[in-house]
Design a protein around this motif. Sequence first.
Motif, short mmCIF file in Angstrom:
data_model
loop_
_atom_site.label_atom_id
_atom_site.label_comp_id
_atom_site.label_asym_id
_atom_site.label_seq_id
_atom_site.Cartn_x
_atom_site.Cartn_y
_atom_site.Cartn_z
N THR A 232 0.83 -1.21 0.00
CA THR A 232 0.00 0.00 0.00
C THR A 232 0.87 1.26 0.00
N VAL A 233 1.91 1.26 0.82
CA VAL A 233 2.82 2.40 0.85
C VAL A 233 3.56 2.52 -0.48
N LYS A 234 3.98 1.39 -1.02
CA LYS A 234 4.71 1.38 -2.29
C LYS A 234 3.86 1.96 -3.41
N ARG A 235 2.58 1.64 -3.44
CA ARG A 235 1.70 2.17 -4.48
C ARG A 235 1.66 3.70 -4.43
N ALA A 236 1.51 4.24 -3.22
CA ALA A 236 1.45 5.70 -3.08
C ALA A 236 2.78 6.34 -3.48
N LEU A 237 3.88 5.72 -3.09
CA LEU A 237 5.20 6.24 -3.47
C LEU A 237 5.39 6.23 -4.97
N ASP A 238 5.00 5.15 -5.61
CA ASP A 238 5.16 5.04 -7.06
C ASP A 238 4.39 6.14 -7.79
N VAL A 239 3.17 6.41 -7.32
CA VAL A 239 2.35 7.46 -7.96
C VAL A 239 3.00 8.82 -7.79
#
Length: 337
Positions: A232-239
């Motif tokens: 979940t954190v990775k998704r936000a960082l990628d965006v």
Amino acid sequence: MTGGSVRGPGTPGADVPVHVELRTTDVEEARAFCRKLYYDPLRIEPVGDPGRFDFRADVVELGPITVGEVGYGTDIRISSGGLETAYHVLAPLTGMLRSRHRGTVVLADPTRAVVYRPTGDIELEWPGTCRLLSVKVERTALERELDAALDQRVVSPLPLGASFDVADGPGRTWVALVRLLLAELRGPDGLASQPRMAARWRDMVVSGLALTVEHPYGEEPAGLQGPYRPRTVKRALDVMHAEPWRSYTTRDLASVAGVGIRVLQDGFRQHVGMSPMTYLRRLRLDGVHAELSRTDPGGVSVSEVAYRWGFTHLGRFAGAYRERFGVPPSATLRGRA
């Protein structure tokens, strides 16, 4: 005058340490020594009493790192273009050093080290009272190390902080490690002089720096965050990394991550060391700083760059920029001239 001496059968770049030392009152000999071991072109000009010029350097090359103690005996001024192939740390053992790099001025002393990225001109005012620890790390070595500590690919060059504390915490430990390594490698019979042990010490210096120096991938050193982040954190960082200029809200990022706002905020505090919006602001500030550093002052304005990176309130942007880099954005842009 003492000429350079090399100990050990290895060559620079190998895991066998190569020890070189020089003491000289000849400015040209000192310049040649520094250009060979560090960077060329490198301009070294005495500005103090030339009769007190007394260059002393004790340096060890070990694979991708070059570690040494260096002093000049009199006040000097050093200037250099972008380092290109390396990151560099100067940590004064005595005295104070005034450094200007990429629009940021740092006063380094025995409590604070200065950090140089591979891009941007460097100017140093180095008093004769200052003797320091110099650590050069090949660009690819540090970038690989930080990349390995995270679950995302880091940018190159790394947007590192301009300095870090060496009076306490990880910085103090790292400087102590470097000094111990240098002391061990100076002697012919130390444990660290053995190739296998030297390679391990070398890796400790590189990984220790990656965990100590400030970077935008988290408020805490990477090594304290753990190598993996929740999806979940990775998704936000990628965006955020894909389009940092977009006007995201915490709700937007939580929706992308597929969790509630509070869950996302807690995940960022635990695994990134700051809130999502703080991370986004830092990411944008580093993007503005990088663009201003490489842009012709006559070709763009600070406001244009700020808007391009998602800052719509120029007053708040200028305050945040000064807080992060120690200078107004216009100084970084002019520093390119």
